[in-house]
Design a protein around this motif. Structure first.
Motif, short mmCIF file in Angstrom:
data_model
loop_
_atom_site.label_atom_id
_atom_site.label_comp_id
_atom_site.label_asym_id
_atom_site.label_seq_id
_atom_site.Cartn_x
_atom_site.Cartn_y
_atom_site.Cartn_z
N ARG A 26 24.72 17.24 -18.14
CA ARG A 26 24.52 15.91 -18.70
C ARG A 26 23.53 15.98 -19.85
NH1 ARG A 26 23.30 11.52 -17.67
NH2 ARG A 26 21.47 11.26 -18.97
N ILE A 42 26.07 9.61 -20.18
CA ILE A 42 26.10 10.77 -21.07
C ILE A 42 26.37 10.31 -22.50
CG2 ILE A 42 26.90 12.34 -19.26
CD1 ILE A 42 29.73 12.12 -20.51
N ARG A 44 28.59 10.23 -25.79
CA ARG A 44 30.03 10.31 -26.05
C ARG A 44 30.32 9.99 -27.51
NH1 ARG A 44 33.38 9.81 -21.41
NH2 ARG A 44 32.29 9.22 -19.48
N ARG A 49 34.94 11.42 -25.94
CA ARG A 49 34.68 12.84 -25.68
C ARG A 49 33.19 13.05 -25.47
NH1 ARG A 49 36.40 15.96 -30.51
NH2 ARG A 49 36.04 13.99 -31.60
N ALA A 50 32.83 13.95 -24.59
CA ALA A 50 31.42 14.23 -24.32
C ALA A 50 30.83 15.05 -25.47
CB ALA A 50 31.27 14.97 -23.00
N THR A 110 33.78 17.94 -26.38
CA THR A 110 34.89 18.35 -25.54
C THR A 110 36.21 18.11 -26.26
OG1 THR A 110 34.87 16.18 -24.46
CG2 THR A 110 33.70 17.98 -23.36
N ILE A 114 36.47 12.28 -21.58
CA ILE A 114 35.96 12.57 -20.24
C ILE A 114 35.88 11.27 -19.45
CG2 ILE A 114 33.98 13.42 -18.92
CD1 ILE A 114 35.46 15.61 -20.40
N TYR A 117 32.16 10.22 -14.30
CA TYR A 117 31.80 10.90 -13.06
C TYR A 117 30.32 10.63 -12.80
CZ TYR A 117 36.15 13.54 -13.61
OH TYR A 117 37.47 13.90 -13.76
N GLU A 137 25.40 9.91 -14.76
CA GLU A 137 26.73 10.31 -15.22
C GLU A 137 26.66 11.76 -15.69
OE1 GLU A 137 30.36 8.69 -18.09
OE2 GLU A 137 28.28 8.15 -18.57
N TYR A 138 27.75 12.50 -15.48
CA TYR A 138 27.76 13.91 -15.83
C TYR A 138 29.16 14.33 -16.26
CZ TYR A 138 29.95 14.70 -11.27
OH TYR A 138 30.81 14.66 -10.19
N VAL A 139 29.23 15.49 -16.90
CA VAL A 139 30.52 16.11 -17.24
C VAL A 139 30.81 17.16 -16.17
CG1 VAL A 139 31.80 17.44 -18.95
CG2 VAL A 139 30.10 15.75 -19.69
N ASN A 143 34.62 22.29 -18.37
CA ASN A 143 35.03 21.65 -19.62
C ASN A 143 34.51 22.48 -20.78
OD1 ASN A 143 36.40 18.81 -19.49
ND2 ASN A 143 34.96 18.85 -17.75
#
Length: 269
Positions: A26, A42, A44, A49-50, A110, A114, A117, A137-139, A143
């Motif tokens: 994150r 996170i 974006r 996209r992260a 990314t 995403i 999550y 929140e995290y990825v 990825n």
């Protein structure tokens, strides 16, 4: 003339990199206040996209080199690669030299949007002996974040040494990215997908103070292209393709030879 600026480009290096997160990661944005929004979202892009910001990566690289390299002053010596201020001079006088960054990091993003999550963590208040839950929140793992790193007038051997150090520290899980590292977040793998070098001609000579190990000492750099090799002083890189336009000759460098020079440079080979 000793170059510590970028009025003339003697060598440009562009590296296409890939960061794969082996654990949740994150890199956070501003605190979320909306209904249903995580407390710590996170970063974006507009298309969701992260993002790992280039400024974050620059800090990771600089701090990693400062910890790994011996006898290096992270504030002054690394300014000759990452920018900053350095006092130079001797008994006849000293000058405060402002340096631009010889290394430019793009944002790494990314390939795809995403989904959201979240994990719940507990913030402990030791004074009250209680805790408060909050959502992060995290990825999720596996990825791929892609971006570029550009070197300006930084000798190619220094670029390879920089990448070699940080890649290995990341792969060993010593260096992590983002927040909540102590909770297992931020374990990543770093890979180089492609390396391109841009030269104004197939033979270039210049003097520079720029570098990750130069400590501001002037070095003479000689670069020559011979057959399928790009030779920088005593170091040799394998060329796998080349082309040219009205500004530069472009050479794609074999990634393994790029890593190998980085290894031998740091070993004093």
């Amino acid at each position: 003339m000793v170059e510590v600026n970028f009025k003339t480009y003697y060598i440009l290096t562009k590296i296409w990199g890939k960061i794969t997160n082996k654990s949740p990661i994150r890199v956070g944005g501003t605190r979320g206040y909306g209904i249903g929004e995580p407390d710590l979202p996170i970063l974006r892009t507009p298309d969701r996209r992260a993002v790992i910001p280039g400024s974050t990566l620059k800090g990771v690289f600089r701090n990693s080199l400062a910890r790994y390299l011996k006898n290096v002053n992270p504030e002054s010596d690394l300014a000759f690669a990452f920018g900053g201020n350095r006092v130079i001079g001797g008994s006849k006088g000293k000058n405060n030299l402002a340096l631009g960054s010889a290394v430019i990091f793009s944002d790494f993003t990314t390939r795809q949007p995403i989904d959201v999550y979240e994990r719940t963590h507990i913030k402990i208040d030791l004074s009250k002996g209680s805790g408060r839950p909050f959502q992060v929140e995290y990825v999720p793992e596996n990825n791929e974040f892609e971006g570029t790193i550009i070197g300006r007038n930084l000798p190619l051997s220094d670029m390879s040494g920089m990448i070699y150090v940080v890649k290995n520290l990341m792969d060993l899980e010593v260096v992590r990215i983002g927040g909540f590292k102590s909770r297992g977040y931020g374990i990543v793998r770093f890979d180089v997908a492609k390396v391109e070098v841009y030269l104004p001609s197939n033979s270039v000579e210049f003097e520079t103070r720029l570098g990750i190990l130069s400590r501001g000492i002037t070095r003479k750099i000689s670069i020559k292209v011979e057959n399928n090799s790009l030779k920088e002083n005593e170091k040799s890189f394998t060329i796998i393709s080349s082309s040219s336009n009205e500004l530069f000759n472009k050479y794609e460098i074999n990634v393994d030879s790029f890593y190998n020079v980085g290894k031998t440079m740091l070993e004093g080979g």
